[in-house]
Design a protein around this motif. Structure first.
Motif, PDB file in Angstrom:
ATOM      1  N   LEU A  54       0.822  -1.208   0.000  1.00  0.00           N
ATOM      2  CA  LEU A  54       0.000   0.000   0.000  1.00  0.00           C
ATOM      3  C   LEU A  54       0.858   1.260   0.000  1.00  0.00           C
ATOM      4  CD1 LEU A  54      -2.778  -1.078   2.528  1.00  0.00           C
ATOM      5  CD2 LEU A  54      -3.010  -0.800   0.050  1.00  0.00           C
ATOM      6  N   THR A  55       1.991   1.227   0.691  1.00  0.00           N
ATOM      7  CA  THR A  55       2.898   2.379   0.675  1.00  0.00           C
ATOM      8  C   THR A  55       3.435   2.622  -0.724  1.00  0.00           C
ATOM      9  OG1 THR A  55       3.538   2.036   2.980  1.00  0.00           O
ATOM     10  CG2 THR A  55       5.047   3.319   1.600  1.00  0.00           C
ATOM     11  N   GLU A  56       3.828   1.531  -1.411  1.00  0.00           N
ATOM     12  CA  GLU A  56       4.337   1.666  -2.771  1.00  0.00           C
ATOM     13  C   GLU A  56       3.259   2.186  -3.720  1.00  0.00           C
ATOM     14  OE1 GLU A  56       5.981  -2.074  -3.854  1.00  0.00           O
ATOM     15  OE2 GLU A  56       7.696  -1.908  -2.494  1.00  0.00           O
ATOM     16  N   ILE A  57       2.038   1.709  -3.545  1.00  0.00           N
ATOM     17  CA  ILE A  57       0.934   2.186  -4.387  1.00  0.00           C
ATOM     18  C   ILE A  57       0.687   3.671  -4.147  1.00  0.00           C
ATOM     19  CG2 ILE A  57      -1.563   2.053  -4.751  1.00  0.00           C
ATOM     20  CD1 ILE A  57      -1.342  -0.966  -4.280  1.00  0.00           C
ATOM     21  N   ASP A  58       0.681   4.088  -2.887  1.00  0.00           N
ATOM     22  CA  ASP A  58       0.460   5.502  -2.574  1.00  0.00           C
ATOM     23  C   ASP A  58       1.586   6.365  -3.140  1.00  0.00           C
ATOM     24  OD1 ASP A  58      -1.872   4.907  -1.267  1.00  0.00           O
ATOM     25  OD2 ASP A  58      -0.972   4.890   0.743  1.00  0.00           O
ATOM     26  N   ASP A  59       2.847   5.878  -3.002  1.00  0.00           N
ATOM     27  CA  ASP A  59       3.981   6.627  -3.551  1.00  0.00           C
ATOM     28  C   ASP A  59       3.866   6.771  -5.061  1.00  0.00           C
ATOM     29  OD1 ASP A  59       5.042   6.954  -1.060  1.00  0.00           O
ATOM     30  OD2 ASP A  59       6.538   5.352  -1.251  1.00  0.00           O
ATOM     31  N   MET A  60       3.501   5.677  -5.726  1.00  0.00           N
ATOM     32  CA  MET A  60       3.369   5.712  -7.182  1.00  0.00           C
ATOM     33  C   MET A  60       2.290   6.711  -7.602  1.00  0.00           C
ATOM     34  SD  MET A  60       2.274   2.612  -9.758  1.00  0.00           S
ATOM     35  CE  MET A  60       0.666   2.468  -8.945  1.00  0.00           C
ATOM     36  N   GLU A  61       1.162   6.708  -6.907  1.00  0.00           N
ATOM     37  CA  GLU A  61       0.083   7.620  -7.264  1.00  0.00           C
ATOM     38  C   GLU A  61       0.482   9.070  -7.011  1.00  0.00           C
ATOM     39  OE1 GLU A  61      -3.280   6.212  -5.083  1.00  0.00           O
ATOM     40  OE2 GLU A  61      -3.771   4.671  -6.582  1.00  0.00           O
ATOM     41  N   HIS A  62       1.235   9.309  -5.932  1.00  0.00           N
ATOM     42  CA  HIS A  62       1.706  10.674  -5.668  1.00  0.00           C
ATOM     43  C   HIS A  62       2.667  11.138  -6.756  1.00  0.00           C
ATOM     44  CE1 HIS A  62      -0.354  11.163  -1.945  1.00  0.00           C
ATOM     45  NE2 HIS A  62       0.365  10.285  -1.259  1.00  0.00           N
TER      46      HIS A  62
END
Length: 314
Positions: free
Chosen positions: A73-81
């Motif tokens: 989830l952290t990686e997904i949030d970083d990618m979206e940011h």
């Protein structure tokens, strides 16, 4: 079941220590949060949480899954940011295709000024006079000169491109100054390979044909070469002022037959999509708008600098 939503519900339940507080944080009902976690357990085939009336406990499988789920989830949030930044801030590599002579004369200062204003943008500039397929060849934007035909691409007009017939004072003194377009047929013409198809009618129909002076014409696909040849006294050239303007201003070339000047062409910025346009492209197009001045700075020479105003035709 949306696996990402279920994973996020599970991680939030663990972080908040219960379904009610997790539901408040996620802005959904406790029943939906519980449903997500139950569906996730069914999908994985293991129990993640042991539920009691007072407290939740992670199982061994739940502990392992929780650690990995947090990372995902952290990686997904970083990618979206990061993707969001690409839309809101100008950053990344901007691939540009541009005509050779125009870029050589006029793009370096613009690109320097643009990168000073947007330091997170890198530039990959490829020079080519052919019309590249910006989608197939991976360009973000292409600068094109001419009269654009309708297409699926988006085109923004950046500046007019003025075409002038010009020759050196020495050439005009030796061979005479044309006073009418018909006079051009007796002169040596320095031919740009693609000019006729871009310039349209007007003066072009009076220029010597390819077969009229087969041993006298100079033909090139590069306007700088032809302008240099005109300065050297080799003949008459029909060239854009973004190439010839400096020589005209310096008196090395004189404009002839200005009253028969072709209709101006235009410089366009061409790109593929108007919706969800990357910020680096949008910022570059906006930066181009008005950068060269009105009229463009290469046209800001004395409009009286024609052969008729000098002594070369006498």
């Amino acid at each position: 079941m949306d696996r990402i939503d279920a994973m996020r519900a599970f991680v939030t339940v663990v972080a908040e220590g219960g379904f009610t507080r997790a539901a408040e944080r996620l802005e959904m009902s406790p029943q939906l949060v519980s449903k997500y976690v139950s569906q996730l357990e069914q999908h994985l085939g293991v129990r993640l949480l042991n539920r009691t009336t007072r407290k939740l406990h992670l199982t061994e499988a739940g502990t392992r899954y929780h650690q990995r789920a947090q990372q995902v989830l952290t990686e997904i949030d970083d990618m979206e940011h990061q993707l969001g930044d690409l839309q809101t801030q100008a950053r990344g590599l901007l691939r540009i295709s541009a005509p050779v002579s125009f870029a050589t004369h006029h793009l370096a200062p613009l690109l320097d000024d643009f990168q000073r204003a947007h330091p997170a943008v890198g530039i990959d500039l490829q020079l080519n006079d052919r019309k590249v397929d910006i989608v197939e060849e991976g360009f973000d934007i292409a600068l094109r000169i001419g009269r654009l035909k309708s297409s699926s691409l988006i085109a923004k007009r950046i500046a007019p491109v003025r075409l002038v017939l010009c020759a050196s004072p020495a050439y005009l003194k030796q061979h005479g100054t044309p006073r009418h377009p018909e006079d051009l047929k007796t002169h040596r013409y320095l031919r740009y390979s693609y000019m006729e198809q871009e310039a349209g009618e007007s003066i072009v129909r009076w220029l010597p044909g390819r077969d009229q002076h087969p041993s006298g014409d100079l033909v090139s696909n590069n306007g700088d070469v032809l302008v240099a040849a005109a300065i050297a006294g080799a003949g008459i050239a029909l060239q854009p002022t973004f190439i010839s303007g400096a020589a005209i201003q310096a008196g090395k070339l004189r404009i002839i037959l200005p009253e028969h000047e072709p209709e101006p062409m235009s410089l366009y910025a061409v790109y593929a999509h108007r919706q969800l346009l990357a910020s680096k492209v949008r910022c570059f197009v906006d930066f181009l708008d008005g950068y060269f001045g009105t009229p463009p700075y290469w046209d800001q020479f004395d409009q009286g600098e024609t052969a008729e105003s000098g002594q070369a035709g006498k």
